[in-house]
Design a protein around this motif. Structure first.
Motif, PDB file in Angstrom:
ATOM      1  N   GLY A  52       0.795  -1.220  -0.029  1.00  0.00           N
ATOM      2  CA  GLY A  52       0.280   0.113  -0.268  1.00  0.00           C
ATOM      3  C   GLY A  52       0.737   1.271  -0.049  1.00  0.00           C
ATOM      4  O   GLY A  52       0.302   2.439  -0.263  1.00  0.00           O
ATOM      5  N   SER A  53       2.155   1.055   0.063  1.00  0.00           N
ATOM      6  CA  SER A  53       2.699   2.467   0.176  1.00  0.00           C
ATOM      7  C   SER A  53       2.873   3.251  -1.508  1.00  0.00           C
ATOM      8  O   SER A  53       3.005   2.154  -2.164  1.00  0.00           O
ATOM      9  N   LYS A  54       3.008   4.731  -1.286  1.00  0.00           N
ATOM     10  CA  LYS A  54       2.922   4.990  -2.707  1.00  0.00           C
ATOM     11  C   LYS A  54       4.417   5.483  -2.485  1.00  0.00           C
ATOM     12  O   LYS A  54       4.464   6.524  -3.729  1.00  0.00           O
ATOM     13  N   ASN A  55       5.407   5.988  -1.972  1.00  0.00           N
ATOM     14  CA  ASN A  55       6.100   6.968  -1.577  1.00  0.00           C
ATOM     15  C   ASN A  55       7.123   5.634  -1.447  1.00  0.00           C
ATOM     16  O   ASN A  55       8.895   6.635  -2.218  1.00  0.00           O
ATOM     17  N   VAL A  56       7.205   4.619  -1.392  1.00  0.00           N
ATOM     18  CA  VAL A  56       8.099   3.410  -1.461  1.00  0.00           C
ATOM     19  C   VAL A  56       9.828   3.716  -2.881  1.00  0.00           C
ATOM     20  O   VAL A  56      10.070   3.623  -2.667  1.00  0.00           O
ATOM     21  N   LYS A  57       8.747   4.243  -3.699  1.00  0.00           N
ATOM     22  CA  LYS A  57       9.183   4.366  -4.928  1.00  0.00           C
ATOM     23  C   LYS A  57      10.457   5.759  -4.385  1.00  0.00           C
ATOM     24  O   LYS A  57      11.302   5.064  -5.521  1.00  0.00           O
ATOM     25  N   ASP A  58      10.021   6.198  -4.396  1.00  0.00           N
ATOM     26  CA  ASP A  58      11.119   7.362  -4.499  1.00  0.00           C
ATOM     27  C   ASP A  58      11.425   7.871  -3.320  1.00  0.00           C
ATOM     28  O   ASP A  58      12.773   8.723  -2.780  1.00  0.00           O
ATOM     29  N   LEU A  59      11.651   6.530  -2.400  1.00  0.00           N
ATOM     30  CA  LEU A  59      12.860   6.519  -0.888  1.00  0.00           C
ATOM     31  C   LEU A  59      14.259   6.562  -0.838  1.00  0.00           C
ATOM     32  O   LEU A  59      14.297   6.251  -1.909  1.00  0.00           O
ATOM     33  N   ALA A  60      14.398   8.059  -0.691  1.00  0.00           N
ATOM     34  CA  ALA A  60      16.346   8.172  -0.959  1.00  0.00           C
ATOM     35  C   ALA A  60      16.902   7.972   0.135  1.00  0.00           C
ATOM     36  O   ALA A  60      16.943   8.189   1.270  1.00  0.00           O
ATOM     37  N   PHE A  61      18.359   7.990   0.660  1.00  0.00           N
ATOM     38  CA  PHE A  61      19.614   8.279   1.441  1.00  0.00           C
ATOM     39  C   PHE A  61      18.884   9.612   2.388  1.00  0.00           C
ATOM     40  O   PHE A  61      18.454  10.160   2.109  1.00  0.00           O
ATOM     41  N   ARG A  62      18.276   8.660   3.793  1.00  0.00           N
ATOM     42  CA  ARG A  62      18.840   9.655   4.918  1.00  0.00           C
ATOM     43  C   ARG A  62      16.965  10.375   4.235  1.00  0.00           C
ATOM     44  O   ARG A  62      16.946  10.994   5.520  1.00  0.00           O
ATOM     45  N   ASP A  63      16.054   9.934   3.927  1.00  0.00           N
ATOM     46  CA  ASP A  63      14.806  10.389   3.693  1.00  0.00           C
ATOM     47  C   ASP A  63      13.931  10.190   5.206  1.00  0.00           C
ATOM     48  O   ASP A  63      14.494   9.036   6.283  1.00  0.00           O
ATOM     49  N   SER A  64      13.365  11.223   5.600  1.00  0.00           N
ATOM     50  CA  SER A  64      12.229  10.585   6.928  1.00  0.00           C
ATOM     51  C   SER A  64      11.102   9.326   5.922  1.00  0.00           C
ATOM     52  O   SER A  64      10.003   9.721   4.806  1.00  0.00           O
ATOM     53  N   TRP A  65      10.604   8.832   6.944  1.00  0.00           N
ATOM     54  CA  TRP A  65       9.247   7.837   6.112  1.00  0.00           C
ATOM     55  C   TRP A  65       8.679   6.467   7.404  1.00  0.00           C
ATOM     56  O   TRP A  65       9.581   6.366   7.929  1.00  0.00           O
ATOM     57  N   VAL A  66       7.456   7.469   7.316  1.00  0.00           N
ATOM     58  CA  VAL A  66       6.451   6.268   8.279  1.00  0.00           C
ATOM     59  C   VAL A  66       5.471   5.989   7.350  1.00  0.00           C
ATOM     60  O   VAL A  66       4.940   6.127   7.056  1.00  0.00           O
ATOM     61  N   PHE A  67       5.153   4.698   7.524  1.00  0.00           N
ATOM     62  CA  PHE A  67       4.343   4.063   6.968  1.00  0.00           C
ATOM     63  C   PHE A  67       3.564   2.389   7.868  1.00  0.00           C
ATOM     64  O   PHE A  67       4.054   1.722   8.701  1.00  0.00           O
TER      65      PHE A  67
END
Length: 189
Positions: free
Chosen positions: A129-144
């Protein structure tokens, strides 16, 4: 003697499960999660007033912090941290490939969530269900929060890019906080 109409101190706002501002509806699980702040403060994942992952529990680490939860009962199945900078991505793949239908997946980044991510990892999180994981990069912050077997994208996701111009800390973006109510699955199929 105090006046009977004295201005009494304000009653303290009642806090609900995981510190939510209001209670969740019936058949919902209350959650609150915070990504790590830079490489200093570890992430936290709270569900139904139980801390599943935190620095205090000593079960968080650099990379992706993932708690798997039974979507029907709300019970923790397993919680693990995966180092996405120096670790082996196959450990993560082995953890998320065999998930059962209806399993809830809580993910909080700490320091660096993405360096070791490959196509398969991104696809698996996308399928959860993630829409952001494709753009996730070095040292980004992510909660899902995702689930195995969802048909559409999860409403529970936040992502902040690591960018020199907008970072809150030197070298890292701000920590993310997310809270809400997740509908329980009626039965695990």
């Amino acid at each position: 003697m105090g006046h009977p109409y004295c201005p009494c101190p304000e009653p303290r706002a009642r806090k609900y499960k995981c510190g939510l501002p209001q209670p969740c509806p019936e058949e919902h699980l209350a959650f609150r999660m915070v990504s790590g702040a830079a490489n200093v403060i570890g992430p936290k994942i709270c569900l139904e007033d139980k801390m599943l992952m935190s620095s205090v529990k000593d079960n968080v680490g650099r990379g992706l912090n993932i708690a798997l939860v039974n979507g029907v009962s709300g019970e923790l199945i397993e919680a693990r941290a995966f180092d996405m900078w120096a670790g082996d991505v196959n450990d993560l793949l082995k953890f998320i490939r065999p998930l059962h239908e209806g399993t809830l997946v809580f993910v909080a980044s700490y320091d660096d969530p993405a360096t070791k991510m490959n196509e398969e990892t991104r696809k698996l999180f996308s399928d959860l269900g993630s829409k952001n994981v494709k753009d996730l990069a070095f040292r980004d912050s992510w909660v899902f929060v995702g689930a195995k077997g969802v048909q559409n994208k999860s409403p529970f996701e936040q992502h902040v890019k690591n960018s020199r111009h907008t970072n809150k800390y030197e070298g890292w973006p701000e920590a993310l906080e997310m809270e809400g109510c997740i509908p329980r699955r009626s039965t695990a199929s």
